[in-house]
Scaffold this active site. Structure first.
Site, PDB file in Angstrom:
ATOM      1  N   GLY A   9       0.798  -1.226   0.000  1.00 15.83           N
ATOM      2  CA  GLY A   9       0.000   0.000   0.000  1.00 15.83           C
ATOM      3  C   GLY A   9       0.824   1.266   0.000  1.00 15.83           C
ATOM      4  N   ASP A 116      -7.784   7.844   1.837  1.00 21.75           N
ATOM      5  CA  ASP A 116      -6.604   8.515   2.406  1.00 21.75           C
ATOM      6  C   ASP A 116      -5.903   9.341   1.328  1.00 21.75           C
ATOM      7  OD1 ASP A 116      -5.946   6.044   1.108  1.00 21.75           O
ATOM      8  OD2 ASP A 116      -3.937   6.157   1.951  1.00 21.75           O
ATOM      9  N   ASP A 117      -5.180  10.340   1.759  1.00 19.37           N
ATOM     10  CA  ASP A 117      -4.327  11.154   0.888  1.00 19.37           C
ATOM     11  C   ASP A 117      -5.089  11.706  -0.328  1.00 19.37           C
ATOM     12  OD1 ASP A 117      -2.582  10.287   2.741  1.00 19.37           O
ATOM     13  OD2 ASP A 117      -1.108   9.439   1.367  1.00 19.37           O
ATOM     14  N   TYR A 163      -6.836   9.610   8.947  1.00 17.41           N
ATOM     15  CA  TYR A 163      -6.628   8.209   9.366  1.00 17.41           C
ATOM     16  C   TYR A 163      -5.611   8.074  10.490  1.00 17.41           C
ATOM     17  CZ  TYR A 163      -3.066   9.010   5.794  1.00 17.41           C
ATOM     18  OH  TYR A 163      -2.058   9.560   5.034  1.00 17.41           O
ATOM     19  N   ASP A 223      -0.534  -0.485   9.664  1.00 16.75           N
ATOM     20  CA  ASP A 223       0.679  -0.137  10.407  1.00 16.75           C
ATOM     21  C   ASP A 223       1.812   0.281   9.460  1.00 16.75           C
ATOM     22  OD1 ASP A 223       2.614   0.170  12.318  1.00 16.75           O
ATOM     23  OD2 ASP A 223       1.930  -1.536  13.498  1.00 16.75           O
TER      24      ASP A 223
HETATM   25  C1  GDL Z   1       0.362   7.126   4.133  1.00 13.00           C
HETATM   26  C2  GDL Z   1      -0.324   6.338   3.083  1.00 13.00           C
HETATM   27  C3  GDL Z   1       0.470   5.099   2.681  1.00 13.00           C
HETATM   28  C4  GDL Z   1       1.970   5.350   2.743  1.00 13.00           C
HETATM   29  C5  GDL Z   1       2.290   5.715   4.170  1.00 13.00           C
HETATM   30  C6  GDL Z   1       3.785   5.949   4.468  1.00 13.00           C
HETATM   31  C7  GDL Z   1      -1.913   5.369   4.720  1.00 13.00           C
HETATM   32  C8  GDL Z   1      -3.331   5.035   5.054  1.00 13.00           C
HETATM   33  N1  GDL Z   1      -1.682   5.959   3.527  1.00 13.00           N
HETATM   34  O1  GDL Z   1      -0.171   8.064   4.610  1.00 13.00           O
HETATM   35  O2  GDL Z   1       0.073   4.739   1.384  1.00 13.00           O
HETATM   36  O3  GDL Z   1       2.694   4.234   2.357  1.00 13.00           O
HETATM   37  O4  GDL Z   1       1.625   6.903   4.504  1.00 13.00           O
HETATM   38  O5  GDL Z   1       4.312   6.962   3.686  1.00 13.00           O
HETATM   39  O6  GDL Z   1      -1.047   5.127   5.509  1.00 13.00           O
END
Ligand code: GDL
Length: 456
Positions: A9, A116-117, A163, A223
């Site tokens: 992710g 998110d983002d 989040y 996490d």
């Molecule tokens: C984030 C992003 C994720 C990313 C991480 C670390 C979430 C829900 N979204 O905000 O894609 O890899 O930070 O940079 O964590």
């Protein structure tokens, strides 16, 4: 069922087919039960979220879904339509439906909608219809789930726009966002949460309990402890820590979004899986790390000199965790600091040895990495190792120079660390311009002390 596993992710290059196969085999062996696919830079995950996969990509996904099923692992496909979705537009709803139905037809039964983002504002027509971003997102999730249910049994998961605790405190997503989700989202839909921060050093029981109260369901932890996509210089090979095992009783699951470089994730995922399986509420990260490294060591088979276990441990102490280094790295730095803070004429042989011993071992380990037979592992580590080797080599030469009574007092130069090619470049020159204070505030730095920024 307590969800435990891995999220692909992060931002940046996706894992390869072979890496995912290895991941699923390891997850099965280690007892992890969920794999989430939602890499930010799969174009079909975010930017081209309306477009279905072509036949080749769909076939690969279908194979992966089957591979998960064969291993008893849940495959969860995550989609992030939030960059430009119109929550009230039927065309967008139908596009989402088509996207998820394609996945359904490939065997997927678990879906995630990730918000998110993304911009935390809606189109005025959507705002007029729903009032709150959270309401629009919850409603969309329910409508989609109901549409997919016409095909068969499915489970949905939801990632909110704020989040983590810091985003909620900043009112990202609007006043009362999480409370709205708590009230309006079907309580059987798990909600992702990264902890007090995007990258949380600790996630406490109190924090999880408070979230469960607001969300009206136990949060599903996403996490980012080992995620390194936000800084190209870092890599996290330290043990899973900062989360008491009792957390497992307060959350719907824990899913790790780790290093972008797949081969570097062995200690992260090995120790995380040990944490999941740990029968008691006591957790010793150092012990888990020792066990992970002893299983990882065979991957370091070298075409040159063999890699020693203590050298691999020292390396992982250097590329450890976001908020801490391991004990070996701490000791090395403190040995160097104590030399730098004293006049070289007063350096004891013992103090010099305390630094040079581990420094030389570390430098030699860096050489060994280029000789690894496992070339994907070499490629995963190479850039960071090169930078470490440059730096440690400089420090060793500096200490050797000043420890030598014949050279001490004369200026120290290194033919391998020259102005502009060493620590040069535009990014480094920008980095020197704003200084980040320990309290998190920024102030002008001292660019004059750095490179001129003119090249190479
Ligand atoms: C984030 C992003 C994720 C990313 C991480 C670390 C979430 C829900 N979204 O905000 O894609 O890899 O930070 O940079 O964590």
């Amino acid at each position: 069922m307590f969800l435990s596993g891995v999220i692909e992710g992060f931002y940046g290059p996706l894992w390869t087919v072979a890496e995912r196969r290895e991941l699923l085999d390891s997850m099965k062996a280690w007892g992890l039960n969920t794999y989430v696919y939602g890499p930010k830079d799969d174009l079909h995950h975010r930017v081209l979220w309306r477009e279905c996969y072509d036949a080749a990509a769909a076939a690969e996904l279908g194979e992966r879904i089957r591979a998960c099923a064969e291993r008893g692992i849940r495959f969860l496909y995550a989609l992030g339509p939030g960059l430009d979705i119109r929550y009230g537009a039927d065309a967008d709803f139908q596009a989402l439906r088509r996207r998820l139905e394609q996945l359904f037809d490939l065997g997927c039964r678990d879906f995630g909608l990730l918000f998110d983002d993304i911009p935390d504002r809606m189109h005025p027509e959507d705002a007029a219809r729903w009032g709150h971003l959270a309401s629009a997102q919850c409603d969309l999730t329910h409508r989609l789930r109901d549409a997919l249910r016409e095909r068969g049994e499915v489970r949905f998961h939801f990632c909110p726009t704020p989040y983590c605790g810091r985003m909620v405190a900043a009112k990202h997503g609007g006043e009362g966002y999480l409370e709205t989700v708590g009230r309006e989202l079907d309580p059987s839909i798990p909600v992702f949460w990264t902890g007090p921060e995007i990258v949380s050093e600790k996630i406490t029981l109190e924090h999880a309990a408070e979230l469960a109260r607001i969300l009206r369901r136990p949060p599903l932890i996403w996490d980012n402890l080992h995620a390194n996509d936000y800084d190209g210089r870092r890599l996290y090979c330290g043990p899973y820590s900062g989360r008491p095992p009792a957390l497992r009783g307060l959350v719907a699951g824990v899913l790790c979004n780790p290093n972008t470089e797949f081969p570097a994730n062995f200690p992260a995922l090995h120790t995380f899986a040990a944490w999941v399986r740990n029968p008691s509420d006591a957790w010793d990260p150092a012990e888990a790390q020792r066990s992970a490294l002893s299983d990882w060591l065979p991957r370091f088979a070298s075409a040159g000199q063999p890699v020693q276990p203590e050298d691999l441990a020292l390396f992982c102490d250097v590329f450890h965790l976001p908020y801490s280094e391991g004990p070996g790295a701490e000791a090395l730095r403190s040995a160097f600091d104590s030399l730098l803070s004293a006049d070289p004429s007063t350096w004891s042989t013992e103090a010099v040895r305390r630094f040079l011993g581990p420094a030389v071992r570390l430098r030699d380990f860096c050489v060994r990495v280029s000789e690894l037979r496992d070339r994907p592992l070499f490629q995963a580590l190479h850039r960071r190792v090169w930078e470490l080797r440059e730096e440690i080599d400089l420090d060793i030469k500096y200490v050797e120079h000043h420890a030598d009574p014949a050279r001490r007092g004369k200026p120290f130069h290194s033919d391998f660390h020259l102005p502009r090619t060493y620590r040069g470049g535009f990014v480094a020159s920008l980095q020197s311009r704003l200084h980040l204070r320990p309290d998190g505030s920024f102030s002008p730095g001292n660019p004059a002390a750095q490179s001129t920024g003119k090249g190479p």
